[in-house]
Design an enzyme around this catalytic site. Structure first.
Site, PDB file in Angstrom:
ATOM      1  N   ASP A 172     -15.736   6.156  43.300  1.00  0.00           N
ATOM      2  CA  ASP A 172     -15.965   7.071  42.193  1.00  0.00           C
ATOM      3  C   ASP A 172     -17.387   7.456  42.671  1.00  0.00           C
ATOM      4  O   ASP A 172     -18.108   7.215  43.681  1.00  0.00           O
ATOM      5  CB  ASP A 172     -16.246   5.761  41.047  1.00  0.00           C
ATOM      6  CG  ASP A 172     -16.475   6.713  39.683  1.00  0.00           C
ATOM      7  OD1 ASP A 172     -16.246   7.940  39.429  1.00  0.00           O
ATOM      8  OD2 ASP A 172     -17.733   6.168  38.910  1.00  0.00           O
ATOM      9  N   ASP A 184     -20.192   9.071  39.759  1.00  0.00           N
ATOM     10  CA  ASP A 184     -21.217   8.908  38.624  1.00  0.00           C
ATOM     11  C   ASP A 184     -21.438   7.362  38.384  1.00  0.00           C
ATOM     12  O   ASP A 184     -20.445   6.729  38.025  1.00  0.00           O
ATOM     13  CB  ASP A 184     -20.749   9.738  37.324  1.00  0.00           C
ATOM     14  CG  ASP A 184     -20.707  11.133  37.646  1.00  0.00           C
ATOM     15  OD1 ASP A 184     -21.894  11.593  37.583  1.00  0.00           O
ATOM     16  OD2 ASP A 184     -19.386  11.966  37.864  1.00  0.00           O
TER      17      ASP A 184
END
Length: 222
Positions: A13, A15
């Site tokens: 991922d 963020d």
């Protein structure tokens, strides 16, 4: 070995995992909701994390009973975030780990709910770093029909890497992301924010405080 599965490919991922952008979202959202006498807390943030912008916005407006539409909220949020995104810094251990695995020849991908536009702003000062990833799948990719916690984005990343899902290891900081990766049949290392209730990610194969704590050898990686 934490998992008996042979891990050959890595998916991250972005963020709150590679880039320290989550405080930006928290700050801007709090500024918006306090106009209406509301408070944005971590219980609600945990439900929103990892999901598509519009799904997160609907959840926020509904839970806080805001007198605006989800689209109004997103318009205000974009205006507040655009000046902050280019300041995003790498989180501890993120560059070191990804560069190490690149040198070892391990294929790596990014699977982020961010749109192409947001991604470009967040990586303003990190172009060379993000250039080391073999695939970058974003939330507005046509292959991603449903956002996290659906497995779509992880399966799209695996397909781009030409990797069987069972041989992929995902790094995620959000409950929705952990759920989506598991639904894709992948192994998951959760790296939750210290403010997040860790029981929300306890179905992950491993939980660590930061990427600087990750030991590739624990997963049979070089």
């Amino acid at each position: 070995m934490i998992s008996s599965k042979k891990i050959t490919h890595i998916i991250y991922d972005m963020d709150g995992l590679l880039l320290d952008t989550e405080p930006f979202y928290t700050h801007v959202t709090q500024l918006i909701v306090q106009q209406y006498g509301k408070d944005f807390n971590w219980t609600l943030k945990a439900q929103m994390m990892g999901k598509s912008p519009i799904e997160s916005a609907r959840l926020l407006v509904e839970e806080l009973d805001l007198p605006i539409t989800p689209e109004d909220y997103l318009a205000q949020r974009v205006a507040g975030l655009e000046g902050l995104f280019p300041r995003a810094k790498a989180l501890p251990g993120a560059m070191t780990l990804t560069q190490h695995l690149k040198k070892q020849g391990i294929p790596q991908a990014v699977a982020t709910s961010s749109s192409q536009k947001s991604f470009n702003m967040k990586t303003t000062h990190h172009k060379s770093w993000f250039g080391l990833f073999d695939c970058i799948i974003m939330g507005d990719n046509p292959e991603v029909k449903h956002s996290k916690p659906a497995p779509d984005i992880f399966l799209a990343a695996a397909q781009c890497l030409k990797a069987p899902p069972e041989h992929c290891l995902v790094f995620e900081d959000s409950p929705a992301g952990v759920e989506g990766a598991l639904a894709a049949g992948m192994s998951v290392v959760a790296v939750p924010d210290h403010c997040l209730d860790q029981t929300l990610v306890n179905q992950a194969d491993q939980i660590i405080n930061g990427l600087d704590e990750f030991s590739p050898k624990d997963w049979g990686l070089p």
